[in-house]
Design an enzyme around this catalytic site. Sequence first.
Site, PDB file in Angstrom:
ATOM      1  CB  THR A   1      44.289  42.451  37.364  1.00 59.35           C
ATOM      2  OG1 THR A   1      44.996  41.797  36.305  1.00 59.35           O
ATOM      3  CG2 THR A   1      45.262  43.210  38.242  1.00 59.35           C
TER       4      THR A   1
ATOM      5  CB  CYS B   1      34.165  25.919  35.891  1.00 69.94           C
ATOM      6  SG  CYS B   1      34.197  26.139  34.098  1.00 69.94           S
TER       7      CYS B   1
ATOM      8  CB  SER C   1      31.604  34.795  33.799  1.00 70.85           C
ATOM      9  OG  SER C   1      30.880  33.669  34.269  1.00 70.85           O
TER      10      SER C   1
ATOM     11  CG  HIS D   1      29.459  26.983  33.939  1.00 72.09           C
ATOM     12  ND1 HIS D   1      29.329  28.181  33.275  1.00 72.09           N
ATOM     13  CD2 HIS D   1      30.777  26.639  33.841  1.00 72.09           C
ATOM     14  CE1 HIS D   1      30.515  28.550  32.802  1.00 72.09           C
ATOM     15  NE2 HIS D   1      31.403  27.630  33.138  1.00 72.09           N
TER      16      HIS D   1
END
Length: 331
Positions: free
Chosen positions: A12, A130, A160, A237
């Site tokens: 989720t 990331c 985010s 990014h």
Amino acid sequence: MKKVNIAIVGATGIVGRTFLKVLEERKFPIENLYLFSSAKSKGCKLTFRGKEYEVEALTEESFNRDIDIALFSAGGAVSKKFAPIARDNGVIVVDNSSAWRMDKDIPLVIPEVNPEDIKWNNGIIANPNCSTIQSVVPLKVLHDVFKIKRIIFSTYQAVSGSGMGGINDLENGINGGKHKKYPHQIAYNCIPHIDDFMENGYTKEEMKMIDETKKILNDETIKITATTVRVPVKYGHSVSINIEFENPFELEEVFKLLENADGIIVVDDIGINEYPMPLTCSGKDEVFVGRIRRDFSVDNGINMWVVADNIRKGAATNAIQIAELLIKNLK
């Protein structure tokens, strides 16, 4: 391609939902799909390929069923506890947290860079940070030819990357509200502080980029430093990378190598103001490279600007690319 049974842990969350989106877009061959999350999300309904699935609460018995691959994105504590349980039940775990990345017995994989490392997995494969993912994709291409001597990372990371808490802080700040996730207001601001500070003055995020880059490139001799900064951007990014090579190079060769590499799109035409930006790279799976230019302050140096969607290539897509490699070897 063989159909497999897939589980998503942290279904989720932002990355969990993006797992579903990317699996559908890439037509991943799924026989059965199982969705797990925390107890508070139990019963939540998510749609995949037009079918509604109910999210189950993650327990120690969740993997007592026929699951081939589990994609984890529920935080380090969950991964530390449940990834070994899944592995011991014959599941191959692709983990998006930092829990296993620097374990010497667990491969840290970017499919465009070191796909061969998947072969020595013991049931857990780590997905890199990331910012590391998008940086190392072009770095590997250049390292193979010119041998990298030193790297300076300066990041401009989207909110985010902190989940919905980061996005809420940005939206609340724009509307005059208070911040909860970050130590300072992020709206109209830049915060040079991602993750906890360490005794050496670096943050954990900065050390992740340093240590993970060396592990993925399998080269401890590269000198690396980093400064990571949170900026008021929702998705995507950006990383300014300064590189010093051991060997001399021609700039035209650098462009050619990057333009011909898998997973990279070069956007670099300053005559018409073309360069990578988060706004234009959001929702895409490639790594975008631009502002490629010689660093005249050192011998054999260049600067480049690297942008990617941190939720897709920086997390969900990279993990699914790993899973795609895995299913080729599943019996």
